[in-house]
Design a protein around this motif. Sequence first.
Motif, PDB file in Angstrom:
ATOM      1  N   ARG A  16       5.711   2.891   3.563  1.00 39.75           N
ATOM      2  CA  ARG A  16       3.991   1.956   3.704  1.00 39.75           C
ATOM      3  C   ARG A  16       3.498   1.933   2.351  1.00 39.75           C
ATOM      4  O   ARG A  16       2.324   1.268   2.362  1.00 39.75           O
ATOM      5  CB  ARG A  16       3.581   3.941   3.212  1.00 39.75           C
ATOM      6  N   GLY A  17       4.503   2.011   0.583  1.00 36.10           N
ATOM      7  CA  GLY A  17       3.240   1.962   0.260  1.00 36.10           C
ATOM      8  C   GLY A  17       2.380   2.117  -0.813  1.00 36.10           C
ATOM      9  O   GLY A  17       2.956   3.237  -0.948  1.00 36.10           O
ATOM     10  N   LEU A  18       2.122   1.505  -1.506  1.00 35.19           N
ATOM     11  CA  LEU A  18       0.508   2.594  -2.396  1.00 35.19           C
ATOM     12  C   LEU A  18      -0.157   3.061  -0.731  1.00 35.19           C
ATOM     13  O   LEU A  18      -0.707   2.214  -0.622  1.00 35.19           O
ATOM     14  CB  LEU A  18      -0.066   1.311  -3.105  1.00 35.19           C
ATOM     15  N   MET A  19      -0.405   4.290  -1.122  1.00 33.25           N
ATOM     16  CA  MET A  19      -1.384   4.726  -0.221  1.00 33.25           C
ATOM     17  C   MET A  19      -2.506   5.402  -0.581  1.00 33.25           C
ATOM     18  O   MET A  19      -2.883   5.783  -1.784  1.00 33.25           O
ATOM     19  CB  MET A  19      -0.823   6.241   0.301  1.00 33.25           C
ATOM     20  N   GLU A  20      -4.064   4.907   0.554  1.00 31.79           N
ATOM     21  CA  GLU A  20      -4.887   5.529  -0.544  1.00 31.79           C
ATOM     22  C   GLU A  20      -4.356   6.797  -0.209  1.00 31.79           C
ATOM     23  O   GLU A  20      -3.742   7.710   0.533  1.00 31.79           O
ATOM     24  CB  GLU A  20      -6.264   5.299   0.996  1.00 31.79           C
ATOM     25  N   SER A  21      -5.826   7.967  -0.686  1.00 33.70           N
ATOM     26  CA  SER A  21      -5.914   9.069  -1.007  1.00 33.70           C
ATOM     27  C   SER A  21      -6.555   9.867   0.299  1.00 33.70           C
ATOM     28  O   SER A  21      -7.617   9.324   1.122  1.00 33.70           O
ATOM     29  CB  SER A  21      -6.494   9.811  -2.168  1.00 33.70           C
ATOM     30  N   THR A  55       9.933   6.430 -11.426  1.00 33.12           N
ATOM     31  CA  THR A  55       9.224   5.554 -10.540  1.00 33.12           C
ATOM     32  C   THR A  55       8.919   5.461  -9.266  1.00 33.12           C
ATOM     33  O   THR A  55       7.948   5.000  -8.373  1.00 33.12           O
ATOM     34  CB  THR A  55      10.082   4.360 -11.151  1.00 33.12           C
ATOM     35  N   ALA A  56      10.099   6.078  -8.911  1.00 32.33           N
ATOM     36  CA  ALA A  56      10.037   6.384  -7.225  1.00 32.33           C
ATOM     37  C   ALA A  56       9.404   7.843  -6.392  1.00 32.33           C
ATOM     38  O   ALA A  56       8.719   8.217  -7.420  1.00 32.33           O
ATOM     39  CB  ALA A  56      11.235   6.768  -6.631  1.00 32.33           C
ATOM     40  N   ASP A  57       9.116   7.130  -5.668  1.00 32.94           N
ATOM     41  CA  ASP A  57       8.383   8.425  -4.419  1.00 32.94           C
ATOM     42  C   ASP A  57       8.965   9.215  -4.011  1.00 32.94           C
ATOM     43  O   ASP A  57       7.713  10.331  -4.136  1.00 32.94           O
ATOM     44  CB  ASP A  57       8.202   7.718  -3.029  1.00 32.94           C
ATOM     45  N   SER A  58       9.842   9.784  -4.543  1.00 33.68           N
ATOM     46  CA  SER A  58      10.175  11.123  -4.347  1.00 33.68           C
ATOM     47  C   SER A  58      10.399  11.774  -5.773  1.00 33.68           C
ATOM     48  O   SER A  58      11.448  12.747  -6.168  1.00 33.68           O
ATOM     49  CB  SER A  58      12.084  11.241  -3.759  1.00 33.68           C
ATOM     50  N   ASP A  80      10.503  -4.149  -1.720  1.00 36.73           N
ATOM     51  CA  ASP A  80       9.233  -3.505  -1.595  1.00 36.73           C
ATOM     52  C   ASP A  80      10.271  -1.771  -1.963  1.00 36.73           C
ATOM     53  O   ASP A  80       9.418  -0.702  -1.128  1.00 36.73           O
ATOM     54  CB  ASP A  80       8.508  -3.079  -0.544  1.00 36.73           C
ATOM     55  N   ASP A  81      11.378  -1.188  -1.797  1.00 34.27           N
ATOM     56  CA  ASP A  81      12.147   0.149  -1.839  1.00 34.27           C
ATOM     57  C   ASP A  81      10.655   1.044  -3.073  1.00 34.27           C
ATOM     58  O   ASP A  81      11.059   0.624  -4.319  1.00 34.27           O
ATOM     59  CB  ASP A  81      13.185  -0.283  -2.397  1.00 34.27           C
ATOM     60  N   ARG A  82      10.757   1.465  -2.251  1.00 35.73           N
ATOM     61  CA  ARG A  82      10.048   3.297  -3.720  1.00 35.73           C
ATOM     62  C   ARG A  82      10.738   4.555  -3.268  1.00 35.73           C
ATOM     63  O   ARG A  82      11.223   5.301  -4.183  1.00 35.73           O
ATOM     64  CB  ARG A  82       8.520   2.913  -2.677  1.00 35.73           C
ATOM     65  N   SER A 124      11.769  -2.077   2.829  1.00 35.12           N
ATOM     66  CA  SER A 124      11.764  -1.109   1.744  1.00 35.12           C
ATOM     67  C   SER A 124      12.557  -0.328   1.704  1.00 35.12           C
ATOM     68  O   SER A 124      13.920  -1.007   2.002  1.00 35.12           O
ATOM     69  CB  SER A 124      10.683  -0.170   2.635  1.00 35.12           C
ATOM     70  N   HIS A 125      13.597   0.649   1.374  1.00 34.74           N
ATOM     71  CA  HIS A 125      14.551   1.572   0.975  1.00 34.74           C
ATOM     72  C   HIS A 125      15.574   1.293   2.706  1.00 34.74           C
ATOM     73  O   HIS A 125      16.372   1.189   2.381  1.00 34.74           O
ATOM     74  CB  HIS A 125      14.357   2.604   1.368  1.00 34.74           C
ATOM     75  N   GLY A 126      14.564   1.449   3.989  1.00 27.50           N
ATOM     76  CA  GLY A 126      15.762   1.282   4.919  1.00 27.50           C
ATOM     77  C   GLY A 126      15.567  -0.465   4.953  1.00 27.50           C
ATOM     78  O   GLY A 126      15.596  -1.451   5.810  1.00 27.50           O
ATOM     79  N   VAL A 127      16.314  -0.604   4.465  1.00 26.60           N
ATOM     80  CA  VAL A 127      16.766  -2.346   4.184  1.00 26.60           C
ATOM     81  C   VAL A 127      17.164  -3.240   5.230  1.00 26.60           C
ATOM     82  O   VAL A 127      16.873  -4.055   5.667  1.00 26.60           O
ATOM     83  CB  VAL A 127      17.706  -2.394   2.893  1.00 26.60           C
TER      84      VAL A 127
END
Length: 688
Positions: free
Chosen positions: A193-198, A578-581, A624-626, A656-659
């Motif tokens: 999804r990338g950067l997300m709005e709150s 740096t990762a989303d996890s 776009d892998d986060r 993304s990570h699911g390349v």
Amino acid sequence: MYAWLSKPALMGATCVSLACFSMSSAQASTFSAEDIFNLEHASAIQISPSGDHVVYVRNSNDVMRDNTQRSLWMLNTQSGEHYPLYADDASYTQPVWSPSGDRLAFVSSQSGRNQIHIHWVEHDRSARISSVDAAPSGLSWAPNGEQLAFSMEVKAPTSDFARSVYRPTPPAGASWAERPQIFERAQYQQDGRGLMESAHRHIFIVAADGGTARQVTKGNFNHGGQLAWTPDSEHIVFAANRSDNFEFESRQNELYKVSLQGDIEQLTDEPGTKRDPVFSPDGRRLAYTHGTADNVPYANSKLRVMDWSSRRSNELLTDFDRSVTSPYWQGNDALVISYEDRGATKLARVTLRGRMQDLVTDVSGMPSGRPYNNGMFSMNTRGDIAYTRGHATRSGDVGFKRHNRDAVYLTNLNADVLGQRELGEVHEFTYRSQTDDAEIHAWYITPPGFDPSQSYPLIIEIHGGPHLNYGPHFSAELQRYAAEGYVVVYNNYRGSTSYGEDFAMLLDNKYASVDDFGDHMSAVDAMIEKGFIDERNLFIAGGSAGGIATTYAIGLTDRFNAAAATNPVINWVSKVLTADSYIGQIQNQFPGNPWEEHEHYWERSPLSLVGNVTTPTLLFTGTDDRRTPISDTEQYYQALQLLGVETAMVRVPGASHGVSARPSNMIAKVEHALAWFKRYHVDSADAD
């Protein structure tokens, strides 16, 4: 392959398959790169309350758009009739039968946005019943059939800081830079999804005959997951963490119930995570799964049953050393659950006294390109089961097991492709690890036309996770390797799931390490001992956790001709920051924060061993892998360049990570690796 224009107009089919205009794939005797576009699979399989029909989402690849089309198909379990409900340019997901089986709810993009639709089975008519601003998920029918519950993200109010920032107005006709983005929440990004709005996820209800959806939960929390209606259709049970610090509590939530008027009551109060709530048909009991609150990388989830009147819970299968998921009630006195065992997914019946009996052992068929163990099922109260079914050379079909009868296949979606190809044969074996003599479970694929008197190059392909598992499941990527003459070995190394909690925890504070490295090297040695492996041509590959294992291994050995690492972690300090996890990973996989335990993070990082590397290395990562950001790949690439090691970096735009999610990217992943390995393949004449 099928691709209908629309329903009810089923004339003039438009072909989206490569097979429609490319003869090279049809003429090939082995599995080709182009065949990947022609594969299909079933998902979101749902059985009707009577067991007479099964609806499912049919996933087909569109070669013109390079994506997956999701259509809605129906099966008659009595006659075998198989026909589309909807198969056009829109996407169809999340089918759910009404309690009486007269209607079918689903989500469709027919109107240009994902909305809830209802299909009236007897009248063969459908209508959109929602008009919402975000994608609905978790559809759940009220027992009285009058309403549906679902969850949806709602944008959070703008913070006082963001409101107070002065932003001058551009002059008419001016072209200014885009406004800066402000992030203040801990969870501000998500892979895919990338950067997300709150935003926060909330529960809504909508009338089954249409109308305005009404929000029933409030607050700056996330409410969602599986939604369970109480038998009187007056409340909805769900799992959530409603703590002010919820973003940092990755191992904690509770069960709640919310009334249609929005009154919330907490049902549980204990450490750990709760998921999959489901009521017994008589409403007297609520089953759910429970996970530990401990900060550990892996723990089995347990099956619990709550007495609804007293709110007291007891645990079933306490001593069962596998993770239990997806409980369904079979009558009021037993449940059917899913669990993974030695690389396979099985369904079992569990009585309230804890007696357990396997029902199905071949849940499979939801492909990811590699032989991951996955799948899903649904059932009705009398015990009829519909599920994703497959095996090592058959993928993506609908399986059906009527109560007290053997399972059968209801579809054969890939007969037009796989039925015309000579596939590599999959063999199961075990071996002992040089690390500590632990037994490791593995499989290897031999190429079409295999002759054991000949010698073949070997690829060891390592799964991600690391707390996941491979198994005897169809793998497009590994079949491509085999079609090009390689023997491919894959293992469930220490840390893999489906072998019990102790085995999964063998990598606790040891990932990556010489321990899992030993498991992989022993797999190579075990294959060489079989007598048909060319020791001069050994290759290593893997993605995500497998990419980490690949780059860690070539820092410890030079026995491989070449390596191909997809989405690797190279530097754990930079990765977790740096990762989303980052929150869950730091809390559950490491002994402390990276600035507190820097030596531990460094020891686990392939970058700490890069000075030893001489193996030619291919790096393949989405821009776009986060989850494993491409900045880690860049660190390794630049380090290898400085060292003079032959290396290539392949950057996949927009992935993304699911390349390999898009068909062309799956092809690219395999074909880049094959070309890289071919470059470093040693011919017998050259070796002599």
